[in-house]
Design a protein around this motif. Structure first.
Motif, PDB file in Angstrom:
ATOM      1  N   GLY A 284       7.233   6.924   5.651  1.00 28.57           N
ATOM      2  CA  GLY A 284       6.367   7.738   4.813  1.00 28.57           C
ATOM      3  C   GLY A 284       5.220   8.292   5.633  1.00 28.57           C
ATOM      4  O   GLY A 284       4.778   7.691   6.613  1.00 28.57           O
ATOM      5  N   SER A 285       4.715   9.452   5.233  1.00 28.16           N
ATOM      6  CA  SER A 285       3.692  10.154   6.009  1.00 28.16           C
ATOM      7  C   SER A 285       2.273   9.735   5.688  1.00 28.16           C
ATOM      8  O   SER A 285       1.325  10.227   6.306  1.00 28.16           O
ATOM      9  CB  SER A 285       3.841  11.671   5.797  1.00 28.16           C
ATOM     10  OG  SER A 285       5.115  12.119   6.217  1.00 28.16           O
ATOM     11  N   ASP A 286       2.097   8.834   4.708  1.00 27.09           N
ATOM     12  CA  ASP A 286       0.740   8.463   4.307  1.00 27.09           C
ATOM     13  C   ASP A 286       0.169   7.316   5.130  1.00 27.09           C
ATOM     14  O   ASP A 286      -0.975   6.913   4.922  1.00 27.09           O
ATOM     15  CB  ASP A 286       0.721   8.080   2.824  1.00 27.09           C
ATOM     16  CG  ASP A 286       1.693   6.949   2.511  1.00 27.09           C
ATOM     17  OD1 ASP A 286       2.642   6.752   3.293  1.00 27.09           O
ATOM     18  OD2 ASP A 286       1.497   6.265   1.487  1.00 27.09           O
TER      19      ASP A 286
ATOM     20  N   THR B 123      -1.465   5.356   8.343  1.00 29.43           N
ATOM     21  CA  THR B 123      -2.377   5.712   9.428  1.00 29.43           C
ATOM     22  C   THR B 123      -1.635   5.629  10.759  1.00 29.43           C
ATOM     23  O   THR B 123      -0.517   5.095  10.845  1.00 29.43           O
ATOM     24  CB  THR B 123      -3.576   4.761   9.473  1.00 29.43           C
ATOM     25  OG1 THR B 123      -3.105   3.434   9.799  1.00 29.43           O
ATOM     26  CG2 THR B 123      -4.300   4.735   8.140  1.00 29.43           C
TER      27      THR B 123
END
Length: 702
Positions: A524-526, A528
């Motif tokens: 997922g791109s969320d 850090t």
């Protein structure tokens, strides 16, 4: 319909210099001997020619790409180009394209030429009429095909029974079972003089002292060899020697490479970290995790930052990063190639898989797509290679981390007070003068207290010993020219069409490689920047990961026996070699994984086996069956490496300086460093005692 499914590979092997490629005629003569009982035409194509086309040609010449308007996927497209004249190899343009002149050939493009036997096989096929079996296709593997051996789940095989006293250990029993299957017998044991020399070089990279040899030859203790092995494993020289092997795998050097080959004066702490980790016998999963995400997983440990030298160990384009803006095409190319090196080094090193083949297209033969590959790039989207600070003393490291964390908290508190003060200065008409004065006084007092606390913390930090520096993965560093830190903000990574930065496709989602048809692979791109690397480190050290545990035990085996159980240690894919002893490989992988992940224990298990202690003397009957000794019926003869040879000369001459660690020594005179350093080896005085340290500490110019 017959379907040939074979894998492309790009192995990191040394180039062969000064050895002429056999002429086609000579290789044809060799093949005529090998095929004294010739294969049928269809079998010859399927077994000898199609694998060559699949390995060297299909990546650029399939039905989708057709570079040069040519495809090797099927007979219609292959012969339509007119490159082959059946029964006339000398008149066939294909032979002209693949025949090297002065060491290079037109095809394969930008790659090493085909070998002499490969050219000879294609030549023979054409001369015999260029028969292509009806319906035969050369295809890439399906992207959801995980049937290959290396993707199979690890299970502990049963150790074979043996009635032979020679087979004392599980390793010996697996080897003996294979020898019996092939009609081979094991060799007698090596004499003690040979054995102490062999194991001392293998574990420390140095020769045994003459008095050590004499003492070992005369020692009546039945445990003498075991005690010798234990002593060698406890030697600090063990870590120095095996660090050399590891640094070769991870492509370590003390300069950046590319046009300017700038120096990396602070790369060496990573080298010392590897030596120390091996000498300390650090569990392998911890060793892996530190090198991928040590700063996030173990923030108060000094190794946490130094270990990230792994990610930064490869080449780096100074011009593409410093002299060219990231917004320019060349700047984008440089950063794409930088991430490519991080991805390929990680997967090649720990998983023995050629993931970099998917940078321009889905992997032709292994289940790796561009989506998977660029997902791995996205893991490193915010990472650059640069100087970082660290403390070698763990007490100092923890104290600095504590105070710097407190400093950040105070800074946040100061900003909050300033914001609140601005918000409270709205409609002054509604604020009573006395109350306003009291509020202002309170704010002033709070600011003074915070400023005092900040000053106190800064004084404490300044009182600590100055930190050291290491060249490592970084998101925060001093800008240089057009090279600016991301400060942890991931770059926008796209799936590149044909690998071209000028043709960006869909946004890449951070992730790893699927290990089965139904295994999740995207994070997922969320997440850090540090969370992405932590997830990657966790995936690499998952006990169910089938590639990682097989890879490391195979690498260790390779350096003790001359060849890995899988002879292609960087490629466990479909174009890599098959394991000669698959059950033994899996048994060792499970034993290592579940037995503490101690590399020293693994070494001990291997060198104490009777398989390792065999003589290297020939047995004619065995050679007739297995001339290459792939089934381990004797010890394979091996040459000393360059480092072992140099270090040995220093030892026997009494000149070796055994000081450990620190900056690398030069074996050259360094000149003109302001632009591109000149490494003037011919000007160096080799009698300089400062250079008489072990070769592991040599400054390596890429």
């Amino acid at each position: 319909m017959n379907t040939m499914t074979i894998t492309e590979t790009r192995r990191a092997v040394p180039a062969t210099r000064g050895i002429p490629i056999l002429s086609v005629a000579a290789c044809w003569m060799v093949l005529s001997v090998l095929y004294c009982c010739p294969l049928q035409a269809e079998d010859f194509f399927a077994e000898q020619v199609a694998p060559i086309f699949a390995k060297h040609c299909l990546g650029c010449h399939d039905d989708h790409q057709r570079k040069g308007d040519f495809s090797v996927a099927g007979s219609d497209s292959f012969f339509a180009a007119g490159h082959v004249q059946p029964h006339d190899a000398s008149g066939s343009y294909l032979i002209e394209l693949i025949t090297p002149v002065d060491g290079s050939a037109a095809m394969p493009q930008n790659a090493n030429p085909l070998s002499g036997p490969e050219i000879a096989a294609i030549t023979q096929w054409i001369e015999n009429g260029a028969e292509w079996p009806a319906g035969f296709e050369i295809k890439a593997v399906q992207i959801d095909d995980f049937s290959w051996w290396s993707f199979q789940r690890l299970r502990r095989p049963a150790v074979p029974d043996s009635g032979d006293d020679w087979a004392q250990s599980p390793i010996d029993r697996f080897v003996l079972a294979k020898l019996s299957e092939k009609g081979l017998v094991h060799a007698p044991p090596a004499d003690r003089r040979t054995l102490i020399r062999r194991v001392t070089y293998d574990l420390t990279g140095l020769p045994p002292a003459p008095e050590e040899v004499l003492a070992f030859e005369k020692d009546p203790d039945p445990q003498a060899y075991e005690k010798l092995v234990d002593r060698l494993l406890e030697s600090a020289h063990y870590g120095e020697h095996w660090a050399r092997h590891w640094l070769d795998v991870v492509r370590y050097a003390d300069s950046c490479g590319y046009d300017k080959d700038k120096l990396r004066p602070n790369a060496w702490p990573y080298r010392d970290y590897v030596i120390g980790s091996l000498n300390d016998d650090k569990p392998y999963s911890r060793f892996v995790q530190e090198q991928i995400a040590g700063d996030a997983l173990f923030p108060d440990e000094p190794d946490a930052v130094v270990a990230l030298g792994f990610i930064a160990a490869g080449p780096w384009d100074f011009i593409g990063h410093v002299e060219v803006p990231e917004t320019k095409l060349d700047g984008m190319v440089a950063r794409n190639l930088d991430r490519d090196d991080m991805v390929s080094a990680t997967i090649n090193t720990f998983c023995s898989l050629t993931v970099q083949c998917a940078r321009c297209h889905n992997h032709k033969f292994d289940p790796v797509t561009q989506e998977h590959y660029y997902g791995l790039q996205a893991v490193f989207a915010a990472v650059d290679r640069a100087e970082r600070t660290f403390d070698s003393d763990p007490v100092v490291a923890r104290q600095r981390l504590e105070w710097e964390t407190r400093l950040q908290e105070l800074d946040s508190a100061q900003k909050k007070i300033a914001t609140d003060a601005v918000g409270e200065t709205g409609d002054q008409d509604l604020v009573l003068t006395d109350a306003a004065d009291a509020a202002d006084a309170d704010v002033t007092r709070q600011r003074a207290e915070l400023e005092s606390a900040v000053a106190d913390i800064k004084t404490r930090i300044d009182s600590l010993p100055p930190p050291q520096r290491v060249y490592a993965a970084a998101t925060s560093f001093a800008p240089e020219g057009n090279f600016h830190p991301t400060l942890g903000q991931p770059r926008d990574v796209r799936v590149l069409i044909r690998g071209e930065v000028s043709q960006p496709g869909e946004a890449a989602v951070p992730g790893v490689l699927p290990l089965s048809a139904d295994s999740p692979f995207q994070f997922g791109s969320d997440l850090t920047e540090s969370e992405r690397r932590c997830r990657l480190a966790g995936w690499l050290t998952d006990r169910e990961h089938p590639l990682v545990w097989r890879s490391i035990v195979n690498r260790v085996w390779q350096y003790h026996f001359g060849t890995g159980i899988v002879s292609t240690p960087n490629d466990f894919g479909r174009m890599g070699a098959m394991p000669t002893h698959p059950e033994l490989l899996d048994w060792m992988a499970v034993e290592f994984r579940d037995g503490g992940q101690s590399l020293k224990t693994l070494h001990r298990m291997l060198v104490l086996s009777n398989t390792y202690q065999q003589s290297s003397a020939d047995i004619a009957a065995n050679s007739a069956i297995d001339a290459g000794n792939q089934y381990l019926w004797r010890a394979s003869r091996r040459r000393l490496s360059a480092e072992e040879l140099r270090d040995s000369m220093l030892v026997v001459s009494g000149a070796l300086d055994r000081e450990m660690g620190g900056p690398g020594f030069f074996l050259f005179e360094l000149e003109k460093t302001e632009h591109s350093p000149h490494f003037e080896y011919h000007k160096f005085d080799h009698s300089n005692a400062a250079s008489h340290r072990r070769s592991i500490y040599r400054f390596i110019a890429r």
